[in-house]
Design an enzyme around this catalytic site. Structure first.
Site, PDB file in Angstrom:
ATOM      1  N   GLY A   1      14.248  -9.928  52.486  1.00 38.30           N
ATOM      2  CA  GLY A   1      14.619  -8.371  52.936  1.00 38.30           C
ATOM      3  C   GLY A   1      13.066  -8.119  52.994  1.00 38.30           C
ATOM      4  N   LYS A   2      12.241  -8.320  52.732  1.00 35.66           N
ATOM      5  CA  LYS A   2      10.334  -8.407  52.457  1.00 35.66           C
ATOM      6  C   LYS A   2      10.079  -7.068  53.977  1.00 35.66           C
ATOM      7  CE  LYS A   2       8.414 -11.642  52.469  1.00 35.66           C
ATOM      8  NZ  LYS A   2       8.668 -12.313  52.156  1.00 35.66           N
TER       9      LYS A   2
ATOM     10  N   ARG B   1     -24.839   3.924  -6.381  1.00 37.46           N
ATOM     11  CA  ARG B   1     -22.833   3.710  -5.857  1.00 37.46           C
ATOM     12  C   ARG B   1     -23.258   3.890  -4.308  1.00 37.46           C
ATOM     13  NH1 ARG B   1     -18.079   4.607  -9.829  1.00 37.46           N
ATOM     14  NH2 ARG B   1     -16.540   3.664  -9.466  1.00 37.46           N
TER      15      ARG B   1
ATOM     16  N   GLU C   1       0.801  -1.196  -0.092  1.00 44.84           N
ATOM     17  CA  GLU C   1       0.175  -0.213  -0.026  1.00 44.84           C
ATOM     18  C   GLU C   1       0.545   1.191  -0.503  1.00 44.84           C
ATOM     19  OE1 GLU C   1      -3.486  -0.512  -0.099  1.00 44.84           O
ATOM     20  OE2 GLU C   1      -3.414   1.608  -0.345  1.00 44.84           O
TER      21      GLU C   1
ATOM     22  N   ARG D   1      -2.650  15.180 -19.633  1.00 44.84           N
ATOM     23  CA  ARG D   1      -3.997  15.272 -19.528  1.00 44.84           C
ATOM     24  C   ARG D   1      -5.066  14.485 -19.458  1.00 44.84           C
ATOM     25  NH1 ARG D   1      -2.973  20.696 -21.090  1.00 44.84           N
ATOM     26  NH2 ARG D   1      -3.256  21.987 -19.767  1.00 44.84           N
TER      27      ARG D   1
ATOM     28  N   MET E   1      10.238 -14.430  48.507  1.00 41.42           N
ATOM     29  CA  MET E   1      10.693 -15.700  49.385  1.00 41.42           C
ATOM     30  C   MET E   1      11.367 -14.930  50.625  1.00 41.42           C
ATOM     31  SD  MET E   1      12.056 -18.252  48.207  1.00 41.42           S
ATOM     32  CE  MET E   1      13.047 -19.530  48.924  1.00 41.42           C
TER      33      MET E   1
ATOM     34  N   THR F   1      -4.498  -8.650 -10.578  1.00 38.11           N
ATOM     35  CA  THR F   1      -3.755  -9.976 -10.587  1.00 38.11           C
ATOM     36  C   THR F   1      -4.049 -10.469  -9.495  1.00 38.11           C
ATOM     37  OG1 THR F   1      -1.675  -8.541  -9.420  1.00 38.11           O
ATOM     38  CG2 THR F   1      -1.635  -9.564 -11.812  1.00 38.11           C
TER      39      THR F   1
ATOM     40  N   LYS G   1     -11.971   4.392 -10.701  1.00 35.64           N
ATOM     41  CA  LYS G   1     -11.949   4.948  -9.340  1.00 35.64           C
ATOM     42  C   LYS G   1     -10.238   4.899  -9.807  1.00 35.64           C
ATOM     43  CE  LYS G   1     -15.288   4.682  -5.981  1.00 35.64           C
ATOM     44  NZ  LYS G   1     -14.834   4.485  -4.742  1.00 35.64           N
TER      45      LYS G   1
ATOM     46  N   HIS H   1     -18.720  -0.961   4.258  1.00 37.25           N
ATOM     47  CA  HIS H   1     -17.721  -0.224   4.303  1.00 37.25           C
ATOM     48  C   HIS H   1     -17.873   0.886   5.745  1.00 37.25           C
ATOM     49  CE1 HIS H   1     -17.262  -2.601   0.856  1.00 37.25           C
ATOM     50  NE2 HIS H   1     -15.969  -1.496   0.813  1.00 37.25           N
TER      51      HIS H   1
ATOM     52  N   GLU I   1     -21.044   8.416  -7.596  1.00 35.66           N
ATOM     53  CA  GLU I   1     -21.366   7.876  -6.482  1.00 35.66           C
ATOM     54  C   GLU I   1     -22.437   9.176  -5.670  1.00 35.66           C
ATOM     55  OE1 GLU I   1     -18.895   6.549  -3.087  1.00 35.66           O
ATOM     56  OE2 GLU I   1     -17.133   7.445  -4.051  1.00 35.66           O
TER      57      GLU I   1
ATOM     58  N   HIS J   1     -14.363   0.144   6.890  1.00 37.47           N
ATOM     59  CA  HIS J   1     -13.116   1.643   6.953  1.00 37.47           C
ATOM     60  C   HIS J   1     -13.413   2.151   8.184  1.00 37.47           C
ATOM     61  CE1 HIS J   1     -14.171   2.550   2.586  1.00 37.47           C
ATOM     62  NE2 HIS J   1     -13.439   2.111   2.462  1.00 37.47           N
TER      63      HIS J   1
ATOM     64  N   ASN K   1     -21.482   0.462  -0.453  1.00 35.85           N
ATOM     65  CA  ASN K   1     -20.882   0.681   0.497  1.00 35.85           C
ATOM     66  C   ASN K   1     -20.929  -0.718   0.953  1.00 35.85           C
ATOM     67  OD1 ASN K   1     -18.501   2.184  -0.438  1.00 35.85           O
ATOM     68  ND2 ASN K   1     -19.697   3.592  -0.102  1.00 35.85           N
TER      69      ASN K   1
ATOM     70  N   LYS L   1     -21.261  -4.880 -10.048  1.00 35.26           N
ATOM     71  CA  LYS L   1     -20.381  -3.653  -9.736  1.00 35.26           C
ATOM     72  C   LYS L   1     -20.745  -2.703 -11.420  1.00 35.26           C
ATOM     73  CE  LYS L   1     -16.894  -1.087  -7.737  1.00 35.26           C
ATOM     74  NZ  LYS L   1     -14.994  -1.125  -8.050  1.00 35.26           N
TER      75      LYS L   1
ATOM     76  N   GLU M   1     -14.995  -9.354  -1.000  1.00 35.83           N
ATOM     77  CA  GLU M   1     -16.126  -8.219  -2.135  1.00 35.83           C
ATOM     78  C   GLU M   1     -16.993  -9.172  -3.080  1.00 35.83           C
ATOM     79  OE1 GLU M   1     -15.121  -4.844  -1.486  1.00 35.83           O
ATOM     80  OE2 GLU M   1     -16.393  -4.837  -2.896  1.00 35.83           O
TER      81      GLU M   1
ATOM     82  N   HIS N   1      -8.663  -5.268   3.726  1.00 30.44           N
ATOM     83  CA  HIS N   1      -9.759  -4.703   3.623  1.00 30.44           C
ATOM     84  C   HIS N   1     -10.713  -5.269   3.902  1.00 30.44           C
ATOM     85  CE1 HIS N   1     -12.247  -1.512   1.511  1.00 30.44           C
ATOM     86  NE2 HIS N   1     -12.478  -2.411   0.508  1.00 30.44           N
TER      87      HIS N   1
ATOM     88  N   ASN O   1      -6.515   6.917  -0.400  1.00 31.95           N
ATOM     89  CA  ASN O   1      -7.669   7.886  -2.084  1.00 31.95           C
ATOM     90  C   ASN O   1      -8.463   8.732  -1.487  1.00 31.95           C
ATOM     91  OD1 ASN O   1      -7.163   4.688  -2.512  1.00 31.95           O
ATOM     92  ND2 ASN O   1      -9.216   3.905  -1.454  1.00 31.95           N
TER      93      ASN O   1
HETATM   94  N1  LIG Z   1     -10.403   1.782  -7.266  1.00 27.62           N
HETATM   95  C1  LIG Z   1     -10.977   1.040  -6.495  1.00 27.62           C
HETATM   96  O1  LIG Z   1     -12.659   0.988  -7.269  1.00 27.62           O
HETATM   97  C2  LIG Z   1     -10.869  -0.162  -6.126  1.00 27.62           C
HETATM   98  C3  LIG Z   1     -11.817  -1.114  -4.645  1.00 27.62           C
HETATM   99  C4  LIG Z   1     -11.524  -1.631  -3.826  1.00 27.62           C
HETATM  100  C5  LIG Z   1      -9.434  -1.366  -3.363  1.00 27.62           C
HETATM  101  N2  LIG Z   1      -9.104  -0.155  -4.155  1.00 27.62           N
HETATM  102  C6  LIG Z   1      -7.930   0.012  -4.011  1.00 27.62           C
HETATM  103  O2  LIG Z   1      -7.171  -1.973  -4.509  1.00 27.62           O
HETATM  104  C7  LIG Z   1      -5.557  -1.565  -3.298  1.00 27.62           C
HETATM  105  C8  LIG Z   1      -5.503  -2.853  -2.973  1.00 27.62           C
HETATM  106  O3  LIG Z   1      -5.744  -4.281  -4.157  1.00 27.62           O
HETATM  107  P1  LIG Z   1      -5.094  -5.485  -3.505  1.00 27.62           P
HETATM  108  O4  LIG Z   1      -6.081  -6.283  -2.349  1.00 27.62           O
HETATM  109  O5  LIG Z   1      -5.512  -6.048  -4.885  1.00 27.62           O
HETATM  110  O6  LIG Z   1      -3.289  -5.751  -3.007  1.00 27.62           O
HETATM  111  P2  LIG Z   1      -2.842  -5.286  -3.439  1.00 27.62           P
HETATM  112  O7  LIG Z   1      -2.450  -5.076  -4.684  1.00 27.62           O
HETATM  113  O8  LIG Z   1      -1.433  -4.937  -2.968  1.00 27.62           O
HETATM  114  O9  LIG Z   1      -2.047  -6.592  -3.702  1.00 27.62           O
HETATM  115  C9  LIG Z   1      -1.706  -7.973  -3.049  1.00 27.62           C
HETATM  116  C10 LIG Z   1      -0.700  -8.092  -2.691  1.00 27.62           C
HETATM  117  O10 LIG Z   1      -0.736  -9.468  -3.756  1.00 27.62           O
HETATM  118  C11 LIG Z   1       0.477  -9.292  -4.501  1.00 27.62           C
HETATM  119  N3  LIG Z   1      -0.020 -10.596  -5.781  1.00 27.62           N
HETATM  120  C12 LIG Z   1      -0.803  -9.961  -6.366  1.00 27.62           C
HETATM  121  N4  LIG Z   1      -0.960 -10.704  -7.228  1.00 27.62           N
HETATM  122  C13 LIG Z   1      -0.639 -11.757  -6.862  1.00 27.62           C
HETATM  123  C14 LIG Z   1      -0.499 -12.581  -7.074  1.00 27.62           C
HETATM  124  N5  LIG Z   1      -1.365 -13.115  -8.842  1.00 27.62           N
HETATM  125  N6  LIG Z   1      -0.023 -13.695  -7.338  1.00 27.62           N
HETATM  126  C15 LIG Z   1       0.835 -13.731  -5.856  1.00 27.62           C
HETATM  127  N7  LIG Z   1       0.520 -12.383  -5.161  1.00 27.62           N
HETATM  128  C16 LIG Z   1      -0.006 -11.825  -6.108  1.00 27.62           C
HETATM  129  C17 LIG Z   1       0.645  -8.585  -4.280  1.00 27.62           C
HETATM  130  O11 LIG Z   1       2.354  -8.070  -4.989  1.00 27.62           O
HETATM  131  C18 LIG Z   1       0.112  -7.579  -2.800  1.00 27.62           C
HETATM  132  O12 LIG Z   1       1.736  -8.075  -1.738  1.00 27.62           O
HETATM  133  C19 LIG Z   1      -5.720  -0.813  -2.509  1.00 27.62           C
HETATM  134  O13 LIG Z   1      -5.486  -0.074  -2.432  1.00 27.62           O
HETATM  135  C20 LIG Z   1      -7.699  -0.538  -2.489  1.00 27.62           C
HETATM  136  O14 LIG Z   1      -7.571   1.423  -1.674  1.00 27.62           O
HETATM  137  C21 LIG Z   1      -9.471  -0.059  -4.881  1.00 27.62           C
END
Ligand SMILES: NC(=O)c1ccc[n+]([C@@H]2O[C@H](COP(=O)([O-])OP(=O)(O)OC[C@H]3O[C@@H](n4cnc5c(N)ncnc54)[C@H](O)[C@@H]3O)[C@@H](O)[C@H]2O)c1
Length: 1584
Positions: free
Chosen positions: A871-872, A253, A85, A132, A867, A141, A154, A260, A249, A264, A257, A239, A196, A276, A164
């Site tokens: 010296g208590k 939207r 993060e 811009r 004990m 991933t 977002k 949350h 929002e 949060h 939440n 979503k 989620e 999270h 954020n």
């Molecule tokens: N934009 C939005 O609408 C939105 C919504 C929800 C969360 N977020 C943001 O997303 C972030 C959290 O995202 P996250 O949970 O993906 O965390 P992250 O990006 O930190 O990933 C989590 C960990 O997993 C590792 N990793 C990622 N893919 C991997 C894979 N395939 N195999 C092994 N390791 C892997 C990463 O290196 C990291 O250490 C927060 O900053 C949050 O605010 C944004």
């Protein structure tokens, strides 16, 4: 559908503005697709190093190939960032932008984000503002990124204040979801994303929710690609759809939440320890409870669905839930307070004004479409750990949760049985969850119906044991006792492989031998893989041979049930024979009764033989599990106690549970009761008159507490027996009931196997409310809730503990019986109340304990343990004198108590009776002397568990006096007078050591081979008093100048601590004063010591206390943080607890340990006077603001529990110092530190500048220490002189003045200016004369900006007092101010250093003459102004004071001043009428000290018979130096004890210098100048 590469299947979906392409193994195909869709001159791939390691090569080489094909038209650049993060910040965004610009990126650039949400958000934001706005492609991933962060456009970065906060909307061109990437995602991250998914299903898609519920294993464990794609697409689709309807929002939207608002708030506090999704999971649970409480939840079963329960009535809130089956947490971490969460929630951005709004779940798949304003009171109820019931009459009917014992038997029976079965009323609890998970592993098919309230065991092709196959992995059974035992026999029958059963450490410690022996004898194949006779076991299933099975049965009925349940499926009929003692028959009967309900009749020819025929269980279509009889006791008791009527279903005369007969006890108490086969009804007496009963409850022990609650309001004394086993349940339930009932005014007494309770015969006015401690015992909470329906103000402190067996208890009270619950403000209990002594966890600060508490209430007595021989008694007597309290020695009291000496008593009655009497004696002494007494106990008092407990729960201070083992052993061996214990002293010592720890809060260690006992006594008094005074905002006199008196950590500006890097502090004896001259605290680097044995460490602290009055910083630096300590975290915190016990003023707490451990420790620390330095050291990572941010973030989790933050990085070049400065600048502008000071430096020689600029508590070394504690560490002198040279130490120069008249001959300017020069402070300070007789001139000069303070002399010493903002206690006592200092905010503080000089010199003379300090007999001559200082110094030292003055009246007035304290505390101040009679009055004692305060013209001399060669004579007159008194004593051979007025003048000047500069005065430099000016070189002794 698009599929450009053969063999690849990619679905393309358009969701709102988003195009999502989903498939598996897409990574090498994606680049070609990107190039087609977004032709660009530069592709910028942004990823993190984790992902790069896994997929970088594959992706980048495919991409490069594609780019190469474009023949120079395009370019590929790759940025690999740090994972985590902190990378998502403005600095990194700027870095990326600079890097892109330098690489020639232009408007024609395409950003490709390959990573989780961090990479996605950051890259999206970069793309949205670069030139811009350039296009971005998202390749998420992580699961979270796939379903959430990559969708909706977002983007953003975090700021220090919140996540954020800075960002934009920027939709990706395409989102590629490749589910094969999830195979490497760590489990926890996967679950994080599942939160989620579950949330989205819960708010919008009931069908998806069912898929999730019923496919946990395929999704979570298998990561089934098809299923994942389906789930992700559906989730992402929702979503995207919601976002497209409400881009910015405005309203809709916000449904996203859900979970949350609370989530949060949790996240803001626990990041990064919790993820999270984990926080949102808890948020969803709590927000759903909130919706329920606000009456908005359409279908309460939704709670159960979300949190999946198997209850029939109101689904439960815990255990087998959709969330928890995806390994997500459901409960708030214990250390979070509702206040913290409220504060965070009011900051939530979607709140209008201060109102908290949240998304309300109506049912699975349905929410209120706009955020709803929360009922704050209801929210408090959800968040707060405590709850209170409002009294009312209870009527209604109810089904309570199913019986655990029946549930856990029915599950394996149904699993084995023929035909499908719908099981209703199954209890969800840990044991049943484990059983269900195991059945699933064996291949038993089941699913949930009726909103998750019915478990359906599916029909199967296979029959009987053939339905079971060996599990593919070891079965982890947690600590589930029944499940582990029942399954042990079952797995011997599962053929075709090996089953491994294992569990938690606790399970591994529970023996299983009797059962396995019986099975092994029959030829079963069981192997113990760790320890013989214990789990884990490996069982090769070859069927259970039948015939006679012999079982030694004196241990557990569960072994018997285990064999019985499986026996019908053995190879031949089983005859089970029990050998040995008793087993709990009701549970065996329950097993056989259930077996018969499923068609197998067990024959019992005699009570130890069971014949089980072969056969198959026949599952009925529906089986309803009986309500748990113990849980049923609460609603029945509610009817009894309130005079209402309650029916409990599913439990009646046909019950197979022993305690279904509970209602008979209520009948005996005056209720009317009726029972059908399946229900029980109780009606309370209409007149409310309940009668006491005498009842043996051994057949329903678990319900005795319910009866206690009813008994409290009945008429007469209820006697409950037969429940001795209840002392070893969740807690000692008998003691707990007596203790907690007492808090409400109910008198109850423990009996050997039960208790008795005096009822108030319905007169509720005799009772009152109170805070009920639950000891993690669900039954305490529920029993007191019963009483709470009659007695107002009962607060149950831990409402969640009911979860163990009856999670819906509170909801049932509300929904079934209309009971109103509230969350009152907690009132702390009166600490002196009798009952409060048993209150655990009530934080008793030591200031309250030691007395002198700010509200002036009585000070609880101090109890010393330790004990024998430590010296208590001696130390206790000294402490009593020091505090001015009486002293009670328990050994002496014992003689008075029993009328017999201890030796004789032991010989006659034996040790055990003695211990019992000793405890009685302790209790009686404490009830006679609850306050203001020092009580020393016998060494063995801790041997009796109840005495130990009594001490551990004592609300005052229990202090252990400890002493070196060898010293104690030597003493004991030489002392024949003590009663013999019949055991080697060393063995006793070893056994008792931990016991002393358990029952005391602080430990004072007597130094090894102590021979200066009076010093040790003084240190003990100081130790105890400091626990009060140290951190109060009192400015003390000039002694012991240091952090100790500089009080609160916010005033640590410009301070140093010395890091000791020695293996043994003893080696520093000679140099200590020198090496600590410039510092305000000493850091004991525990990890560098020769030994971390507790006694060695205690000795080290004792030595430090002897060598220096400065506060101690206890630091155990672990290896990863740059230290030497390599132990486990438990050991780390255990040692730190020792630091706390030993009273170290600061404990360094590393922020890198687990949140749980650390918070527990800090909470412990919070109940002491020690302060925590929350530290993070990282010598390895490259220096960057992100890294400092990461370190800070770790520390900030503890910002509210800690007192100082410390960050240490490593500088590799000078530039790194500026990285730190920039970072600090930013940190200090925000309010993230909550006003706590920060130490922030870079180690390494390149980082030295940061040590010079760091003002608060800078760690320093000294040339005389063997090595510095960290590379680049400087000495305080080096830092100070560098600051001087650079000119940034302190602001404008300021002046101290001498105020008075006439003052021209004063030596003060010489003294102070010499000191300033010697310490290089002369650029900053100067000292000048200000001759005036007008007090208003003095005050206005003092108030001027350039004035730093001043010395005050005649004629202003008294008249200035009313003009000052604060006057210290000592100056008030002396009645004169001679020193004025200014606080940072310009307030004037008056102090007096005259008495300090007298005190210091008295000690300096006395010790060499007499060897050690003791209480002295002293005479003050004169009754003028200076005599006040003399009397004060003497009284403060605890000495006896006589005053002689020519005018008797003046002496009497002086003696009567209130400042000398009351006579019971002090030896007293006595007026002498006739000095010639003085020696008679002394009755043979010698006069030790005389202090003369009269002018030379008075010609005072002592009567000759008072003079002896060791008398100390202190003369306050210095002009002339030689007075008649001095001439007299010198002539009489008593010169060695003379203190001249000049010395006093010098010494008080030094003390004043210290107050002015907060630095130790350079004695020899000032002394040289002073003496040569006065021509008094014969006084050289001043210089050392
Ligand atoms: N934009 C939005 O609408 C939105 C919504 C929800 C969360 N977020 C943001 O997303 C972030 C959290 O995202 P996250 O949970 O993906 O965390 P992250 O990006 O930190 O990933 C989590 C960990 O997993 C590792 N990793 C990622 N893919 C991997 C894979 N395939 N195999 C092994 N390791 C892997 C990463 O290196 C990291 O250490 C927060 O900053 C949050 O605010 C944004």
């Amino acid at each position: 559908m698009t599929s450009s590469t053969p063999g690849l299947s990619v679905s393309s979906v358009a969701h709102g503005q988003e195009t999502i392409k989903v498939g598996s193994q897409l990574l090498e195909w994606i680049p070609s697709d990107i190039i087609q869709i977004v032709p660009s001159s530069t592709y910028v791939v942004i990823t993190d190093s984790n992902i790069f390691k896994l997929f970088g090569d594959k992706f980048v080489s495919a991409f490069s190939k594609e780019v190469a094909n474009l023949q120079g038209k395009s370019n590929l650049i790759v940025k690999v960032l740090e994972p985590g993060e902190p990378t998502k910040c403005r600095e990194v965004k700027a870095q990326i932008e600079d890097w892109m610009i330098n690489n020639g990126c232009n408007r024609d650039t395409c950003v490709v984000a390959l990573g989780g949400g961090v990479i996605g958000d950051l890259s999206g934001f970069v793309a949205s503002t670069f030139m811009r706005g350039v296009p971005v492609i998202q390749i998420p991933t992580t699961l979270l990124a796939m379903v959430d962060s990559s969708i909706g456009g977002k983007t953003g970065v975090d700021t220090d204040v919140a996540k954020n906060l800075v960002g934009s909307f920027h939709h990706p061109k395409v989102i590629y979801i490749d589910t094969s990437l999830l195979s490497t995602l760590p489990k926890r991250e996967f679950s994080n994303g599942m939160a989620e998914v579950i949330k989205t299903a819960a708010i919008r898609d009931a069908e998806l929710f069912s898929i999730l519920e019923n496919n946990t294993d395929r999704i979570l464990d298998e990561r089934n690609q098809d299923l994942l794609q389906k789930v992700i697409l559906r989730t992402g689709g929702i979503k995207a759809h919601v976002v497209s309807l409400d881009e910015r929002e405005g309203g809709l939207r916000s449904i996203l939440n859900f979970g949350h608002t609370i989530g949060h708030a949790i996240e803001a506090i626990v990041t990064p320890e919790m993820l999270h999704g984990e926080c949102v999971s808890i948020g969803m649970v709590l927000e759903t409870q909130l919706a329920y409480k606000m009456g908005l939840l359409e279908n309460p079963a939704a709670i159960g669905r979300l949190i999946r329960s198997v209850r029939t009535v109101l689904p439960s809130l815990t255990a087998i839930s959709c969330l928890s089956s995806y390994k997500l947490p459901l409960h708030l971490p214990k250390f979070l307070t509702a206040e913290d969460l409220f504060a965070k929630m009011t900051l939530d951005k979607k709140n209008l004004g201060k109102k908290i709004r949240t998304t309300i779940l109506l049912n699975i798949g349905k929410v209120v479409e706009n955020p709803v304003a929360v009922d704050n009171e209801k929210l408090r109820q959800v968040l707060m750990p405590h709850i209170s019931v409002i009294p009312t009459v209870i009527n209604g009917e109810i089904s309570v949760p199913g019986s655990k014992s029946i549930s856990n038997r029915v599950l394996p029976i149904c699993g084995l049985g023929e035909g499908p079965c719908r099981v209703r009323g199954l209890l969800q609890a840990d044991d049943t969850r484990v059983m269900l998970d195991s059945l699933k592993e064996f291949g038993i098919q089941f699913h949930w119906e009726d909103d998750g309230t019915t478990l359906v065991i599916a029909e199967s092709q296979e029959k009987g044991i053939k339905k079971f196959s060996p599990p593919s992995k070891p079965l982890f059974l947690g600590n589930a006792g029944t499940a582990s035992r029942f399954l042990t026999t079952l797995v011997t029958m599962i053929e075709g492989g090996t089953s491994t059963l294992t569990g938690s450490q606790r399970l591994k410690e529970r023996p299983i031998r009797d059962l396995t022996d019986a099975l092994l004898k029959k030829g079963c194949h069981i192997k113990f893989t760790e320890k013989e006779g214990f789990f884990p076991i490996k069982v090769h299933g070859e069927g259970l041979p039948g015939g006679v099975i012999d079982l030694s049965s004196n241990v557990s009925s569960q072994y018997v049930s285990s064999i019985l349940l499986s026996a019908p499926y053995a190879k031949s009929p089983v005859e089970l024979r029990l050998h040995g003692g008793q087993v709990s028959r009701p549970f065996i009967d329950m097993t056989t009764a259930l077996m018969s309900q499923f068609g197998i009749s067990v024959e019992t020819p005699d009570e130890n033989t069971f014949r089980v025929p072969l056969g198959r269980y026949q599952n009925p279509p529906v089986f309803t599990i009986e309500s748990d009889a113990s849980s049923a006791s609460y609603p029945l008791a509610l009817a009894a106690i309130t005079g209402g009527e309650v029916t409990v279903h599913n439990i009646g005369s046909a019950s197979i549970q022993g305690d279904a007969k509970f209602y008979t006890v209520l009948e005996a108490m005056g209720c009317t009761a009726t029972q059908t086969a399946t229900s029980t009804t109780v009606k309370g007496p209409a007149n409310g008159k309940l009668r006491a009963v005498s009842v043996n409850m051994d057949f329903m022990t678990d319900t005795f507490m319910t009866i206690c609650a009813v008994a409290a309001v009945a008429e007469g004394t209820t006697v409950i027996t037969g429940i001795a086993n209840q002392r070893v349940k969740e807690c000692n339930r008998i003691l707990a009931m007596v203790t907690e009932l007492a808090k409400l005014g109910v008198v109850a007494r423990e009996l050997e196997d039960g208790l008795e309770v005096d009822g108030v015969a319905g007169d509720i006015s005799k009772l009152h409310g109170g805070n009920i401690e639950c000891y993690l015992d669900h039954r305490i909470a529920m029993s007191f809730a019963v009483l709470g329906t009659r007695v107002p103000g009962i607060v149950i402190l831990d409402k969640e503990c009911v979860d163990k067996t009856y999670p819906e208890f509170w909801m049932d009270l509300e929904s079934k019986f209309g009971v109103k619950l509230e969350v009152p403000e907690l009132k702390s209990q009166s600490l002196t109340s009798k009952a409060a002594s048993a209150v655990r966890n009530v934080v008793t600060t030591l200031s309250e304990a030691v007395g002198l508490n700010p509200h002036g209430s009585a000070e609880p007595s101090v109890v010393l343990v330790g004990m024998r021989g430590s010296g208590k008694s001696t130390m206790g007597a000294a402490l009593a004198r020091g505090l001015g309290w009486p002293f009670v020695d328990l050994d002496n009291e014992f003689v008075a108590f029993t009328g017999q000496p201890i030796q004789g008593f032991v010989t006659e009655h034996g040790w055990s009776v003695f211990r019992q009497k000793e405890e009685e004696c302790l209790r009686s002494v404490l009830s006679l002397h609850p306050t203001g007494t020092v009580i020393s106990t016998g060494g063995g008092i801790v041997e009796t568990p109840s005495a130990k407990k009594f001490l551990a729960n004592y609300h005052g201070l229990v202090l252990q006096i400890s002493r070196d083992t060898d010293d104690v052993m030597a003493l004991l061996e030489s002392d024949q007078t003590r009663a013999k214990l019949g055991e080697a002293p060393l063995d006793i010592w070893k056994r008792r050591s931990p016991l002393y720890h358990e029952c005391s809060k602080l430990q004072f260690h007597v130094k090894k081979m102590e021979n200066q006992w009076s010093k040790a006594e003084g240190e003990l008094i100081d130790f105890v008093q400091r626990w009060d005074l140290r951190f109060k905002n009192v400015l003390m006199g000039g002694r012991n100048l240091g952090l100790k008196e500089v009080v609160d950590v916010s005033s640590l500006e410009s301070s140093f601590f010395l890091s000791l890097t020695v293996g043994n502090v003893d080696t520093l004896e000679g140099v200590f004063t020198r090496i600590s001259a410039d510092v305000q605290a000493i850091e004991l680097r525990v990890d560098l010591l020769d030994n971390t044995d507790a006694e060695y460490l205690a000795q080290q602290v004792a030595l430090l206390r002897r060598y220096s009055p400065l506060p101690i910083i206890w630091t155990l630096r672990t290896q990863p943080q740059g230290g030497k300590f390599t132990g486990k975290p438990e050991e780390y915190f255990r040692l730190n607890e020792l630091g706390l016990r030993l009273g170290c003023e600061f404990i360094d707490v590393e922020a890198c340990h687990s949140l749980d451990h650390t918070t527990k420790f800090l909470n412990k620390l919070a109940s002491t006077r020690s302060k925590a330095i929350i530290s993070y050291h990282d010598f390895d990572s490259p220096t960057s603001t992100q890294n400092f941010q990461r370190m800070l973030q770790s520390c900030l989790r503890y910002v509210s529990l800690g007192h100082v933050i410390k960050l240490v990085g490593m500088a590799r070049n000078h530039q790194d110092c500026y990285v730190l400065f920039t970072f600090l600048e930013r940190v200090k502008t925000g309010n993230v530190l909550k006003g706590k000071p920060i130490i922030a430096i870079c180690a390494g020689s390149a980082g030295r500048l940061t040590r010079v600029t760091n003002l608060t508590m800078t760690p320093v070394t000294h040339p005389e220490l063997p090595v510095p504690a960290a590379p680049g560490q400087l000495s305080a002198a080096e830092i100070l002189s560098t600051r001087m040279t650079l000119g940034f130490d302190g602001a404008a120069a300021s002046v101290f003045y001498l105020f008075g008249s006439p003052i021209s001959a004063s030596l003060s300017p010489l003294l102070h200016n010499t000191g300033f020069r010697a310490l290089n402070l002369d650029a900053r300070y100067s000292y000048e004369l200000f001759d005036t007789t007008n007090i208003t001139n003095v005050v206005s000069k003092l108030r001027e900006k350039g004035t730093a303070g001043g010395s005050v002399t005649i004629p202003h010493k008294q008249s200035i007092i009313p003009y000052l903002d604060h006057v210290t206690e000592s100056a008030k006592a002396v009645g004169a101010v001679n020193t004025v200092t200014k606080t940072e905010d310009g307030r004037l503080v008056g102090d007096n250093t005259d008495w300090v000089a007298i005190d210091t010199l008295l000690r300096r003379r006395y010790v060499p003459l007499h060897g050690e300090e003791r209480k002295l007999t002293s005479l003050v001559v004169g009754a003028g102004g200076t005599s006040n200082a003399a009397v004060y110094a003497l009284v403060k030292g605890g000495h006896q004071v006589f005053i002689y003055n020519r005018t008797l009246k003046a002496a009497q007035l002086l003696a009567a001043r209130k400042f000398w304290g009351n006579r019971s505390r002090f030896p007293g101040v006595t007026v002498l009428e006739d000095i010639s009679e003085f020696s008679k009055k002394l009755e043979g004692r010698k006069l030790d000290v005389v202090i003369a305060t009269v002018p030379p013209a008075a010609n005072f001399t002592l009567p000759h018979d008072l003079i002896h060669d060791r008398i100390i004579t202190i003369e306050l007159v210095y002009n002339p130096r030689d007075t008649p008194l001095l001439q007299q004593v010198r002539a009489a051979g008593a010169a060695a004890g003379v203190v001249e007025g000049l010395e006093i003048l010098f010494e008080q000047g030094l003390a004043q210098f210290q107050l002015f500069t907060k630095r130790k005065a350079p004695r020899s430099e000032i002394g040289e100048a002073f003496l040569s000016h006065r021509g008094a070189n014969d006084l050289k002794l001043l210089l050392n």
